[in-house]
Design an enzyme around this catalytic site. Structure first.
Site, PDB file in Angstrom:
ATOM      1  N   ASP A  21      22.653 144.384  98.485  1.00 21.61           N
ATOM      2  CA  ASP A  21      23.219 145.684  98.129  1.00 21.61           C
ATOM      3  C   ASP A  21      23.256 146.548  99.391  1.00 21.61           C
ATOM      4  OD1 ASP A  21      23.993 148.002  96.844  1.00 21.61           O
ATOM      5  OD2 ASP A  21      21.970 148.464  96.104  1.00 21.61           O
ATOM      6  N   ASP A  25      22.914 151.074  94.797  1.00 20.43           N
ATOM      7  CA  ASP A  25      23.169 151.161  93.345  1.00 20.43           C
ATOM      8  C   ASP A  25      22.535 149.991  92.586  1.00 20.43           C
ATOM      9  OD1 ASP A  25      24.823 149.074  94.003  1.00 20.43           O
ATOM     10  OD2 ASP A  25      26.645 149.921  93.127  1.00 20.43           O
ATOM     11  N   ASP A  29      26.999 143.842  97.062  1.00 22.79           N
ATOM     12  CA  ASP A  29      28.392 144.238  97.313  1.00 22.79           C
ATOM     13  C   ASP A  29      28.942 143.571  98.567  1.00 22.79           C
ATOM     14  OD1 ASP A  29      27.213 145.779  99.376  1.00 22.79           O
ATOM     15  OD2 ASP A  29      26.859 147.414  97.955  1.00 22.79           O
ATOM     16  N   ASP A  98      36.675 132.506  93.854  1.00 20.82           N
ATOM     17  CA  ASP A  98      36.570 131.899  92.536  1.00 20.82           C
ATOM     18  C   ASP A  98      37.863 132.213  91.795  1.00 20.82           C
ATOM     19  OD1 ASP A  98      35.259 130.804  90.195  1.00 20.82           O
ATOM     20  OD2 ASP A  98      33.386 131.433  91.135  1.00 20.82           O
ATOM     21  N   ASP A 199      37.444 127.719  88.251  1.00 20.49           N
ATOM     22  CA  ASP A 199      36.574 127.762  87.079  1.00 20.49           C
ATOM     23  C   ASP A 199      37.150 126.946  85.918  1.00 20.49           C
ATOM     24  OD1 ASP A 199      34.180 129.224  86.011  1.00 20.49           O
ATOM     25  OD2 ASP A 199      35.642 129.873  84.513  1.00 20.49           O
ATOM     26  N   GLU A 252      36.100 123.090  89.117  1.00 18.21           N
ATOM     27  CA  GLU A 252      34.954 122.911  88.233  1.00 18.21           C
ATOM     28  C   GLU A 252      35.493 122.124  87.047  1.00 18.21           C
ATOM     29  OE1 GLU A 252      31.485 125.386  85.862  1.00 18.21           O
ATOM     30  OE2 GLU A 252      33.563 125.973  85.663  1.00 18.21           O
ATOM     31  N   HIS A 320      25.118 129.148  90.111  1.00 19.88           N
ATOM     32  CA  HIS A 320      24.768 130.356  89.362  1.00 19.88           C
ATOM     33  C   HIS A 320      24.604 130.115  87.861  1.00 19.88           C
ATOM     34  CE1 HIS A 320      28.981 129.737  88.884  1.00 19.88           C
ATOM     35  NE2 HIS A 320      29.035 130.628  87.919  1.00 19.88           N
ATOM     36  N   ASP A 321      24.926 128.899  87.397  1.00 15.73           N
ATOM     37  CA  ASP A 321      24.777 128.575  85.979  1.00 15.73           C
ATOM     38  C   ASP A 321      23.557 127.699  85.723  1.00 15.73           C
ATOM     39  OD1 ASP A 321      27.189 129.831  85.327  1.00 15.73           O
ATOM     40  OD2 ASP A 321      28.361 127.992  85.582  1.00 15.73           O
TER      41      ASP A 321
HETATM   42  O1  ISL Z   1      26.737 127.477  82.202  1.00 11.28           O
HETATM   43  C1  ISL Z   1      26.933 126.512  81.530  1.00 11.28           C
HETATM   44  C2  ISL Z   1      25.945 126.029  80.645  1.00 11.28           C
HETATM   45  O2  ISL Z   1      24.878 126.865  80.756  1.00 11.28           O
HETATM   46  C3  ISL Z   1      28.145 125.729  81.601  1.00 11.28           C
HETATM   47  O3  ISL Z   1      28.444 125.061  80.426  1.00 11.28           O
HETATM   48  C4  ISL Z   1      29.279 126.650  81.999  1.00 11.28           C
HETATM   49  O4  ISL Z   1      29.582 127.511  80.958  1.00 11.28           O
HETATM   50  C5  ISL Z   1      30.475 125.839  82.345  1.00 11.28           C
HETATM   51  O5  ISL Z   1      30.110 125.015  83.408  1.00 11.28           O
HETATM   52  C6  ISL Z   1      31.601 126.746  82.779  1.00 11.28           C
HETATM   53  O6  ISL Z   1      31.157 127.631  83.760  1.00 11.28           O
HETATM   54  C7  ISL Z   1      32.036 128.531  84.338  1.00 11.28           C
HETATM   55  O7  ISL Z   1      32.815 129.235  83.397  1.00 11.28           O
HETATM   56  C8  ISL Z   1      32.121 130.131  82.527  1.00 11.28           C
HETATM   57  C9  ISL Z   1      31.169 131.057  83.283  1.00 11.28           C
HETATM   58  O8  ISL Z   1      30.331 131.698  82.369  1.00 11.28           O
HETATM   59  C10 ISL Z   1      30.336 130.308  84.287  1.00 11.28           C
HETATM   60  O9  ISL Z   1      29.538 131.204  85.013  1.00 11.28           O
HETATM   61  C11 ISL Z   1      31.273 129.549  85.169  1.00 11.28           C
HETATM   62  O10 ISL Z   1      30.614 128.874  86.209  1.00 11.28           O
HETATM   63  C12 ISL Z   1      33.179 130.919  81.836  1.00 11.28           C
HETATM   64  O11 ISL Z   1      34.047 131.478  82.784  1.00 11.28           O
END
Ligand code: ISL
Length: 544
Positions: A21, A25, A29, A98, A199, A252, A320-321
């Site tokens: 940041d 805030d 960023d 992305d 995505d 993805e 991040h997932d």
């Molecule tokens: O995060 C998942 C399971 O916990 C995955 O099934 C994920 O939802 C999937 O890989 C798709 O992910 C992507 O699209 C989603 C978004 O929430 C994720 O952050 C992104 O990486 C919807 O846009």
């Protein structure tokens, strides 16, 4: 093997909300990212994938885009973005955005228009179906729980959303919609972006009969993943946006398998690279939240089946997932094991053939967050929906602690100052309390830290033709707790051995040669100590 910039650089994934940041805030960023580019350059990073920076109501943290050509105000302005492109290119770093084009936010003007009237030219930008108000058009489930359909009382129809109800799916059958997307993609490329991470790109085409699935509210990839029309659309997109440009597209490709992967990647193919999730699903029993213990044999099975399946892989331990890599594949029982295991899994993954994608914080061994069990600690729609729908909250929490996406989204730990140096304000999500110990400032000074190890590994990779382009051959007949393989270039050969268990393993055939990188100072002949990893140069080399 065709040489490409995206095969030769180590990528780093930034989750911008949680990286740095700059204005107090509590939200990361673009200016914050710019201020940390020198750190990433020092680390050896050559390209960065940044999670969505677009204007969004943040129901799914930016994966619900309200305006494709506007920067999220919390992140900065278009001018800041242009500065970022400039500052990155000045440092010879590539920028990958992305691209979320399976769905938008329900606040996107396309959707606002779409639901206004069946006669709107935007109506068919989304997937609408007639039906009685109490029964959805079919029984498909959403990724985030419940039905994949929501009834809209203005439009008096149901719309499809494979993710949350605030993320309506775009209708790729509509040519005008596709042309609008291509215009937007070209505009970003004209702004200097070097590529896209796409995505859930494997889900863009749906079976037009919308058949019922076997189970209610379940995922049914057979009806929307890797459909024949997906190839048509990806080819069209390549022709209209990417041909003739030196950019990179990594998909993805949710639900990809070793069997169908080569239908989308390969020289001159629809995508340059893909993300597959077999390793990420290794500790689930069918559904994400049904957790099962790690099986070592499966790790090598998955890794090498993918090395054989396609010519070029993406190499990653998290994103991040996903939970934090060291908490999941290593051990955080004590400091020693934390360091050794983070290093061993890094060598296991990033010496393979393919392009490494390091997720922010992985290089300092950031760990899962110690959630105490209050919903107020959560920010992620997926975990919140799951917790709310669960009868057994204790069980739900035990899964969220292990697999919840917020684990990966806590602020980056820069130093031992308040809020880990991430912000001078109140962070949007809590900082992991281990930051006084786990942070860049501590680790940068310590030659034996995880960070120092990552840097050595990245620099070795950057300098070695063999580690980039050499063949990857699995070592046969070795203990399943050790991931072992060779990399063979024209003049060079390396052996990689990584014990990914806490056990001391004896009687290991360790090849002779010069040790280039290891995480133990004392080696024992024919023994692999807990989480020991070794990179050995077997044949003399002219490229290091
Ligand atoms: O995060 C998942 C399971 O916990 C995955 O099934 C994920 O939802 C999937 O890989 C798709 O992910 C992507 O699209 C989603 C978004 O929430 C994720 O952050 C992104 O990486 C919807 O846009």
């Amino acid at each position: 093997m065709t040489e490409k910039w995206w095969k030769e650089r180590v990528f780093y994934q930034i989750y911008p909300r949680s990286f740095q940041d700059s204005d107090g805030d509590g939200i990361g960023d673009i200016k914050g990212i710019i201020s940390r580019l020198d750190y990433l350059k020092w680390l050896g990073i050559g390209a960065i994938w940044i999670c969505p920076l677009y204007d969004s109501p943040n129901e799914d943290m930016g994966y619900d885009i309200r305006d494709y050509r506007k920067i999220q105000a919390e992140f900065g302005t278009m001018d800041d973005f242009k500065d970022l492109v400039c500052e990155m290119h000045r440092r010879d770093m590539k920028l990958v955005m992305d691209l979320v084009v399976n769905h938008t936010s329900n606040q996107n003007t396309w959707f606002v228009e779409s639901r206004r009237s069946k006669d709107s030219p935007y109506h068919d930008y989304y997937i609408w179906k007639d039906g009685s108000t109490d029964t959805p058009p079919n029984n498909w489930g959403s990724f985030f729980g419940g039905s994949a359909w929501t009834y809209d009382s203005d439009a008096r129809q149901w719309y499809l959303h494979l993710f949350s109800s605030s993320q309506p799916d775009l209708n790729w059958e509509n040519e005008r919609m596709r042309e609008d997307l291509y215009r937007m993609i070209n505009a970003w490329l004209d702004d200097g972006v070097d590529g896209f991470r796409m995505d859930v790109i494997s889900l863009i085409a749906k079976n037009q009969n919308y058949p019922n699935a076997n189970r209610n509210n379940a995922l049914c990839p057979e009806y929307y993943a890797f459909q024949p029309k997906m190839h048509t659309y990806l080819n069209e997109m390549r022709k209209k946006c990417f041909d003739g440009r030196d950019c990179m597209c990594v998909g993805e490709t949710t639900f990809v398998t070793t069997e169908n992967a080569s239908s989308v990647v390969g020289d001159g193919s629809e995508l340059d690279m893909l993300f597959q999730f077999d390793l990420m699903n290794i500790d689930s029993d069918g559904e994400k939240w049904n957790i099962k213990p790690l099986d070592y044999r499966k790790i090598s099975e998955i890794i090498f089946s993918w090395q054989h399946a396609i010519g070029w892989n993406t190499l990653f331990l998290g994103n991040h997932d996903q939970p934090r890599a060291v908490s999941r594949f290593g051990s955080v029982k004590d400091k020693k094991l934390w360091i050794l295991s983070a290093e061993s899994i890094a060598m296991m993954m990033y010496c393979l053939k393919g392009t490494p994608f390091i997720y922010q914080g992985e290089e300092i061994g950031m760990t899962n967050y110690p959630f105490s069990g209050s919903v107020s600690e959560l920010r992620d729609v997926e975990s919140i929906n799951y917790l709310n729908a669960s009868e057994n909250k204790a069980l739900a929490w035990s899964s969220i602690r292990k697999k919840g996406r917020d684990n990966a989204r806590t602020p980056f730990q820069w130093n031992p100052n308040p809020n880990a140096g991430f912000t001078t304000g109140t962070p949007w999500i809590s900082v992991n309390p281990n930051y006084p110990e786990v942070n860049v400032r501590n680790e940068i000074q310590d030659p034996d830290s995880i960070l120092s190890f990552y840097r050595k590994l990245i620099i070795l990779r950057n300098q070695s033709e063999c580690l980039k382009y050499g063949a990857c051959i699995q070592e046969q007949g070795i203990d399943s707790r050790i991931i072992a393989y060779r990399r063979k270039g024209q003049k060079t050969e390396y052996a990689v051995l990584c014990n990914i268990s806490e056990d001391t393993i004896s009687d290991v055939e360790i090849p002779e040669g010069r040790v280039i990188l290891t995480n133990y100072c004392h080696r024992i002949s024919r023994v692999m100590q807990p989480y020991e990893c070794i990179l050995i140069e077997i044949q003399n080399d002219s490229d290091i």
